[in-house]
Scaffold this active site. Structure first.
Site, mmCIF file in Angstrom:
data_model
loop_
_atom_site.group_PDB
_atom_site.id
_atom_site.type_symbol
_atom_site.label_atom_id
_atom_site.label_comp_id
_atom_site.label_asym_id
_atom_site.label_seq_id
_atom_site.Cartn_x
_atom_site.Cartn_y
_atom_site.Cartn_z
ATOM 1 N N LEU A 27 6.673 8.272 -10.539
ATOM 2 C CA LEU A 27 5.236 7.986 -10.668
ATOM 3 C C LEU A 27 4.398 8.837 -9.728
ATOM 4 O O LEU A 27 3.256 9.174 -10.029
ATOM 5 C CB LEU A 27 4.959 6.524 -10.329
ATOM 6 N N SER A 33 7.296 9.018 1.137
ATOM 7 C CA SER A 33 8.039 8.297 0.103
ATOM 8 C C SER A 33 7.942 8.965 -1.261
ATOM 9 O O SER A 33 7.077 9.803 -1.490
ATOM 10 C CB SER A 33 7.467 6.885 -0.023
ATOM 11 N N THR A 34 8.855 8.564 -2.138
ATOM 12 C CA THR A 34 8.676 8.836 -3.562
ATOM 13 C C THR A 34 8.502 7.484 -4.250
ATOM 14 O O THR A 34 9.069 6.479 -3.806
ATOM 15 C CB THR A 34 9.891 9.546 -4.189
ATOM 16 N N VAL A 35 7.732 7.461 -5.315
ATOM 17 C CA VAL A 35 7.485 6.206 -6.019
ATOM 18 C C VAL A 35 7.943 6.354 -7.468
ATOM 19 O O VAL A 35 7.545 7.299 -8.151
ATOM 20 C CB VAL A 35 5.997 5.801 -5.937
ATOM 21 N N ASP A 152 -7.439 3.246 5.562
ATOM 22 C CA ASP A 152 -7.371 4.459 4.730
ATOM 23 C C ASP A 152 -7.884 4.194 3.316
ATOM 24 O O ASP A 152 -7.277 4.608 2.328
ATOM 25 C CB ASP A 152 -5.937 5.003 4.699
#
Ligand code: ADP
Ligand code: MG
Length: 408
Positions: A27, A33-35, A152
């Site tokens: 995604l 991170s990777t999602v 953020d």
């Protein structure tokens, strides 16, 4: 950086948490991170699986994010506060080390993507209001009930709820989860996914094409706005706040420098101490961007001045001179301001106002501009103590009045 301490390489149909989750497609990714879209075989729903890099500092950051997200979920059992829900968290051992993983409620595209799809033209005001209500609901919950500062907030960290959520979507019947890696031809899974994805994208584009009509109506000088479509194909334009990787409890600030540049509050630049009101500043910048399609402040460094100085100058040009007391009392004030509260290196400012900008540059009607400015200006007070809270903003007439009145 798919190496030791880095990202965990995922392939379609990979299993997580003893087979509970099955990876479907990538995604997105962030710094840490990777999602992945994953199918949860236990609940038969899709989740967004955030897989953190494995090095200790990333694991530490993920633990912090899980702690914050757990508090958010615990305080909102009905999942009605417009904040992404953490469903589960676990460790996953891979060749690059141990990765902390978060299974999050699966959401749609970010508001930044929506603004881009809409060719940076700004959304219809009643949609901006709807999204503002969601974001403020989230901030009110985080600030007042949990004492959490997001730090953020920006369009990229706000995701639409139902654009491509297959579990809520009539298109779901086509959306068969991949349970095993396709034999032989490993691309087969990919092609099934991309066919579905193409259809979802086309639908999102059609819906966005329809919501982008406002500017044409206002800008053609005819004073007429095409009616909003009654049926938006199931896209309801509610949204949720995500990315709590930098969030903190108000009594334990994380860092001196918080927020993404364009959404950064003046007290953060000047290092005068920050609290919930810093999120409110970012919210106002975000609402402006949704309404106009452009960032409120996009500072750059130049000959003889820094990005911070350009930023402070832009703020004052749009919002008026910063009160001397505010300008001169931050830990970094002396770098930028003289003792009279004038910028040291940018001397001549071109003062304007928010409602003039909305009329002249963005072709708002006088009434629309006045109303939006009356909503945003108090939130953009240089004095964080004077900014309204999220709870107070939710009571503002701009959000409460019938959304159709400003459409005429
Ligand atoms: P990071 O903290 O590494 O920046 P984010 O939480 O911002 O990670 O997630 C990175 C990207 O993954 C997002 O920009 C978005 O594209 C996607 N994403 C994150 N959470 C979700 C979710 N709940 N549903 C769908 N996509 C998500
Ligand atoms: Mg992010």
């Amino acid at each position: 950086s798919y190496r030791k301490g880095g990202y965990h390489a995922v392939r379609i149909a990979d299993n997580f948490s003893a087979g509970r989750y099955i990876a479907q497609k990538k995604l997105g990714w962030g710094q840490f991170s990777t999602v992945w879209l994953a199918y949860d075989t236990q609940s038969s729903k899709y989740v967004a699986l955030k897989i953190q890099k494995s090095a200790p500092q990333f694991a530490q950051a993920a633990m912090h994010e899980i702690e914050i997200l757990s508090a958010i979920a615990a305080g909102d059992p009905l999942n009605s506060k417009s904040v992404v829900r953490l469903e589960d968290s676990f460790k996953h051992a891979g060749p690059n080390g141990q990765h902390l993983c978060m299974a999050l409620e699966f959401l749609g595209d970010s508001l930044l993507r929506l603004i881009k799809y809409n060719r940076y033209k700004g959304l219809e005001l009643h949609r901006v209001k709807e999204m503002s209500r969601c974001i403020l609901t989230a901030l009110d919950y985080l600030h007042r009930e949990l004492r959490i500062i997001h730090t953020d907030l920006k369009p990229e960290n706000i995701l639409l709820c139902s654009t491509i959520n297959p579990s809520k979507d009539p298109i779901r019947s086509d959306f068969t989860p991949i349970l095993e890696r396709p034999e032989g031809n490993t691309n087969e899974g990919v092609s099934v996914m991309s066919k579905i994805e193409r259809r979802l994208k086309q639908r999102a584009k059609r819906a966005v094409a329809r919501i982008s009509e406002r500017r044409i109506g206002i800008g053609d000088g005819m004073g007429r706005t095409p009616k909003a479509p009654r049926n938006l194909d199931g896209i309801d334009f509610t949204c949720k706040v995500v990315d709590f990787g930098n969030a903190c409890w108000a009594d334990t600030p994380i860092a001196d420098e918080i927020q993404t540049r364009q959404y950064r509050a003046p007290e953060v630049i000047l290092q005068s101490g920050y609290s919930f009101a810093a999120d409110m500043w970012s919210f106002a910048c975000t609402a402006f961007e949704l309404a106009t399609g452009e960032m409120m402040f996009a500072p750059k460094n130049g000959q003889g001045f820094s990005e911070d100085e350009d930023h402070l100058a832009m703020m004052m040009e749009l919002l008026g001179k910063m009160p001397r007391k505010i300008a001169t009392t931050g830990a970094r004030s002396k770098e930028y301001f003289d003792r009279y509260g004038d910028l040291k290196r940018i001397r001549r400012l071109k003062y304007g106002s928010l409602d003039r900008l909305l009329v002249d540059k963005y072709k708002f009607s006088d009434a629309d501009a006045r109303e939006l400015a009356s909503f945003l200006c108090p939130i953009l007070d240089f004095d964080p103590e004077k900014r309204p809270t999220a709870e107070q903003c939710l009571q503002h007439p701009w959000l409460i009045a019938d959304s159709q009145t400003s459409e005429v």
